[in-house]
Motif scaffolding. Structure first.
Motif, PDB file in Angstrom:
ATOM      1  N   ASP A   1       0.788  -1.228   0.000  1.00 53.24           N
ATOM      2  CA  ASP A   1       0.000   0.000   0.000  1.00 53.24           C
ATOM      3  C   ASP A   1       0.827   1.288   0.000  1.00 53.24           C
TER       4      ASP A   1
ATOM      5  N   THR B   1      -1.370   4.740   0.808  1.00 57.73           N
ATOM      6  CA  THR B   1      -2.033   4.914   2.101  1.00 57.73           C
ATOM      7  C   THR B   1      -1.086   4.593   3.249  1.00 57.73           C
TER       8      THR B   1
ATOM      9  N   GLY C   1       2.070   6.318   2.565  1.00 52.78           N
ATOM     10  CA  GLY C   1       1.806   7.751   2.494  1.00 52.78           C
ATOM     11  C   GLY C   1       2.508   8.482   1.364  1.00 52.78           C
TER      12      GLY C   1
ATOM     13  N   GLU D   1      -5.273  -1.396  -1.314  1.00 54.38           N
ATOM     14  CA  GLU D   1      -5.992  -0.132  -1.510  1.00 54.38           C
ATOM     15  C   GLU D   1      -7.197  -0.324  -2.430  1.00 54.38           C
TER      16      GLU D   1
ATOM     17  N   THR E   1      -8.399   4.954  -5.353  1.00 55.58           N
ATOM     18  CA  THR E   1      -7.035   4.964  -4.825  1.00 55.58           C
ATOM     19  C   THR E   1      -6.292   3.711  -5.260  1.00 55.58           C
TER      20      THR E   1
ATOM     21  N   SER F   1     -10.055   3.766   0.142  1.00 57.48           N
ATOM     22  CA  SER F   1      -8.749   3.129   0.256  1.00 57.48           C
ATOM     23  C   SER F   1      -8.479   2.670   1.671  1.00 57.48           C
ATOM     24  N   GLY F   2      -7.570   1.742   1.766  1.00 58.43           N
ATOM     25  CA  GLY F   2      -7.025   1.398   3.066  1.00 58.43           C
ATOM     26  C   GLY F   2      -7.825   0.395   3.855  1.00 58.43           C
TER      27      GLY F   2
END
Lengths: 434, 434
Positions: free
Chosen positions: B188, B191, B194, B220, B224, B265-266
């Motif tokens: 990821d 997310t 970052g 994700e 996203t 997302s995430g």
């Protein structure tokens, strides 16, 4: 010389006690449960600290058409999604054309598989119509007799063509109750039969005449399905049949719980997915279901993802599980394996993969099933109950589902009837199947 | 005296030939395939007309944390749905605190289970971070060596904490390629890490320096996720890494195919259900994926119901399957059983219960897996390929999935390495498990 018991199961983990105990069996019943039993047993089985549970329950299966999809490299009738009307016609043809001995042999085969998998109590549907009459019911009843020391079987006479479509099937249904069937079956009164009220009335007329319980397939979805379930519950109350009526499948419970909009009756199982924006439809109906003590069965191959299992249980209503197909013309799946079915449920349904979810699924195939079959009083691991027990190759109900191992020992009335994937009295083949 | 072969498998049904044949093996490779082979074999195995397939492939598993949920009656860390950040912390603590010997013993245990289940090729992730460095990779590599005559293992160095969150993990990732890891892993980028672009660049910097392939977890979702998959494909092309990059999970494929709206997302796996009203988002992205020859892996415990498996295959892209967890702290499920996983998929996903659907699922754990692992050339039942074979207790791929039986024989390089649920050289316990 020490006194002895017929059978001693040593070191069994019993959930109700949250402890590892010895279980003594005499005369087919549990005689004692203690942390350590000093006496010996004529037969001693070591559970090694693993789970010992009551016999598993399969509350909805069609033994009569089992294995009708086998015999080819490609499972029969599995080239596309099942169309209900086609399947009803195929089923009628199958029973009209297949030799009764062959059907009986298949039923016997899969009854053995059930026992091997730890299933000791089941309710099977058995086909009736105006052409074959009670022939199929009689075949299933013959196998029940052959298995009477290994497997408890309830038979639902099932007029699959619909009493509203096949006029003679109502007579066959009546006759079936004399030929060995215990319950009156049916399906989809509003859609397939085309007359919700009339069909339900006929079911109850036949049931009350024979003092038989009722177990009907309600595939109807959305509002149509909810209305049918409510009508069934109301008729149950009218006839004083509280606690004696089962709605099998009852997909509409999921539709009502998830607010599926629209009237989408008559579809096959599976999940309708979308979440509409209507209010929860289930609340009102639940009161009527509760008043009727209406019972429900869901089957893993078709349980909608949103089936509100916990909510039904929390309302004090019975919701049990059946494996439904055994490689038949309605679905190529099905191994008469209640634990395998719960493994699938735990990964398919929303919210049942956690430990509490797995415990809930375990109840579907044990205590809820026993309640559905009216065996709650005589079920469970306590002194005095029949010694219908499964020694699992797993530490707990959760692990039994997650690991999906064959039971180590299966006992009916205190006798070892299966072990390690084979029926007692049979030799395992090199492949481990019979 | 007749000439003989090392091994002869008699009466095996081979799908590619649509026929029952004899298979002769010499020097670890398939020497001949004929309807009837007159010569004898030093070892002869009778397949009885049942399916013989190439070794199964598990393309995504975390052997290193296997069995970390076991030991209690209630599976550990399974009281509620997995929260990713919690689980990442638990994982770091587990590897920091658990004795390396114990981890290695668990990896060895489950490697044996894979072989028993007919899995002969697998790709496992192995944890790296700034604290444990390459310790876990070395443990997994040691087991790979111990199993080198039974199981092909690829190791992905997996900086689960995220190279953007745990600075030292990028160094550990580099070091892991010298310590036995074959591929660069990650997760990821947009997310958890970052920084989508920066993270992907770092992955490729490390991969190209070590001439290693890439296999990253992309959980994700929604837009996203699609953007990340597209960015990964574009970087693949920029780096000349076509065909060398795998996106594991890639839930966003399902979101794009089913038009799930919004940016979600995430989230953890599972299914997001609803169908929005946006257009199909997948079409555009597929062109980029195709240009990059981006590969995908899905895992049954988390495959979204709408995963467009057929569509990805039809586009000529590789999409394989991995079982992911083996009773670990991310999920209590998982038996390293590719066939059991396909049984679940067939009842969980939309549209894979039919015969063609089952055939598609079978490809996930055979040919697609072989392509993912770069073994397509040396895979399959034909003269000259390594004799990595499974003799199933089932008539066909469809029946193997539906019946979920243990393989009768598993052969690696022509040697029988497992039979009837037990590793060769081990005696089955009375319960059938080791």
């Amino acid at each position: 010389m020490d006194s002895t018991f017929d059978v001693l199961i040593r070191n069994g983990y019993v959930v109700a006690q949250e402890a590892v105990v010895d279980i003594a069996i005499d005369d087919g019943r549990i005689a004692a449960i203690r942390p350590e039993i000093a006496e010996s047993g004529d037969t001693e089985l070591d559970a090694r600290g693993d789970l010992v549970s009551p016999g598993l329950v399969d509350a909805h299966v069609h033994l009569d058409m089992a294995l009708s999809a086998t015999g080819d490299r490609r499972p029969r009738n599995n080239e596309r999604r099942t169309d209900r009307i086609d399947a009803i016609e195929r089923t009628a043809a199958y029973f009209a054309e297949t030799d009764g001995e062959e059907i009986e042999a298949r039923v016997r085969d899969v009854a053995g598989r059930a026992v091997t998998n730890g299933v000791l109590h089941l309710r099977t549907h058995a086909y009736v119509d105006s052409e074959v009459g009670t022939d199929i019911v009689e075949r299933v009843a013959a196998v029940r007799e052959a298995f009477d020391d290994r497997l408890d079987v309830e038979i639902v006479a099932f007029p699959q063509g619909g009493i509203g479509r096949d006029e003679g099937s109502a007579d066959a249904l009546r006759a079936a109750l004399d030929a060995g069937a215990d319950l009156v079956g049916g399906l989809d009164p509003a859609t397939l039969n085309g007359d919700r009220t009339g069909t339900i009335e006929t079911w109850f007329d036949i049931a009350t005449d024979g003092d038989a319980d009722v177990d009907v397939h309600i595939h109807e979805r959305g509002d149509t399905g909810t209305d049918t379930l409510r009508a069934l519950a109301e008729a149950t109350i009218d006839r004083g049949y509280e606690g004696r009526v089962t709605a099998s499948h009852a997909y509409a419970l999921a539709d009502a719980a998830t607010g599926l909009d629209g009237d989408s009756s008559g579809d096959d199982g599976g999940d309708r997915g979308g979440r509409g924006d209507r209010d929860d439809q289930l609340g009102d109906a639940m009161e009527t279901f509760t008043a009727a003590d209406l019972r429900f069965v869901t089957c893993y191959g078709s349980t909608p993802r949103g089936m509100p299992i916990r909510r039904v249980h929390d309302a004090g209503l019975v919701l049990a599980h059946g494996t439904d197909q055994v490689h038949d013309m309605w679905g190529a799946h099905g191994n008469l394996n209640a634990i395998e079915a719960m493994l699938v449920q735990s990964l398919k349904l929303d919210g049942y993969a956690t430990n509490d979810g797995l415990a809930c699924l375990w109840r579907l195939i044990t205590t809820e099933g026993a309640s559905l079959l009216g065996r709650a009083e005589d079920y469970g691991i306590e002194a005095g109950t029949p010694a219908d027990l499964v020694v699992h190759d797993a530490r707990s109900p959760q692990w039994a589902i997650l690991e999906r191992n064959d039971p180590r020992y299966v006992l009916k009335n205190g006798n070892v009837v299966a072990a390690d994937g084979s029926l007692a009295g049979t030799r395992p083949s090199p492949s481990g199947r019979e």
